[in-house]
Motif scaffolding. Structure first.
Motif, short mmCIF file in Angstrom:
data_model
loop_
_atom_site.label_atom_id
_atom_site.label_comp_id
_atom_site.label_asym_id
_atom_site.label_seq_id
_atom_site.Cartn_x
_atom_site.Cartn_y
_atom_site.Cartn_z
N ASP A 1 57.72 -12.59 -54.27
CA ASP A 1 56.54 -11.81 -54.58
C ASP A 1 55.57 -11.85 -53.40
O ASP A 1 55.64 -12.75 -52.57
N GLU B 1 53.88 -7.05 -56.77
CA GLU B 1 55.25 -6.66 -57.08
C GLU B 1 55.68 -7.17 -58.46
O GLU B 1 56.56 -6.61 -59.09
N SER B 2 55.04 -8.23 -58.92
CA SER B 2 55.40 -8.77 -60.24
C SER B 2 55.06 -7.77 -61.34
O SER B 2 55.73 -7.74 -62.37
N ARG C 1 50.39 -12.41 -62.11
CA ARG C 1 49.68 -11.42 -61.28
C ARG C 1 48.18 -11.47 -61.57
O ARG C 1 47.36 -11.48 -60.66
N GLY D 1 50.79 -10.98 -55.90
CA GLY D 1 51.66 -10.80 -57.05
C GLY D 1 51.77 -9.36 -57.51
O GLY D 1 52.17 -9.11 -58.65
#
Length: 139
Positions: free
Chosen positions: A21, A27-28, A68, A25
């Motif tokens: 990640d 992309e989470s 995130r 975060g």
């Protein structure tokens, strides 16, 4: 077959959770959305929404969303300007909103460990704001 599909979704969720990640975060959130989509697709194929593997996959999606949110809250804390009245209070309000959105919009449990950490950051920001107000009053 439905049992196997539920297990496949859970394995997919596990694989998504293992990916690297970025610092905040971001992309989470995309990975959580992919997991949620896979869960809905499995349900559309007749897998029981209460299937144990789907529940586990949903928990992984919650974990990713909560992570995130917490990382974003930590980033917000770094934006507090020392001794500037209102800075920490504004950040505390923003963190409160992030926590509320994670819970209300995405269903992240309020007692999730990352949400509890974010609430601790709210308290820390409010404490910093109170200290800044006391210092300003003494001046």
């Amino acid at each position: 077959m439905r049992q196997a599909l539920g297990i496949a979704v859970w394995r997919f969720a596990q694989a998504e959770a293992q990916k690297e990640d970025d610092l905040l975060g971001g992309e989470s959130l995309q990975r959580a959305a992919r997991i949620e989509y896979a869960i809905k697709a499995a349900e559309a194929q007749g897998v029981d929404p209460r299937h144990q593997s789907l529940s586990k996959a949903l928990q992984i999606a919650f974990d990713l969303r909560a992570l995130r949110a917490m990382r974003y809250c930590q980033h917000l804390m770094s934006s507090i300007e020392p001794d500037v009245l209102g800075s920490a209070g504004k950040v505390a309000n923003l963190i409160d909103q992030v926590i509320q959105d994670a819970s209300e919009l995405y269903g992240v449990p309020k007692d999730h460990k990352h949400m509890e950490e974010a609430r601790r950051l709210v308290l820390k920001a409010r404490t910093e704001e109170a200290q800044a107000k006391r210092r300003a009053a003494q001046s």
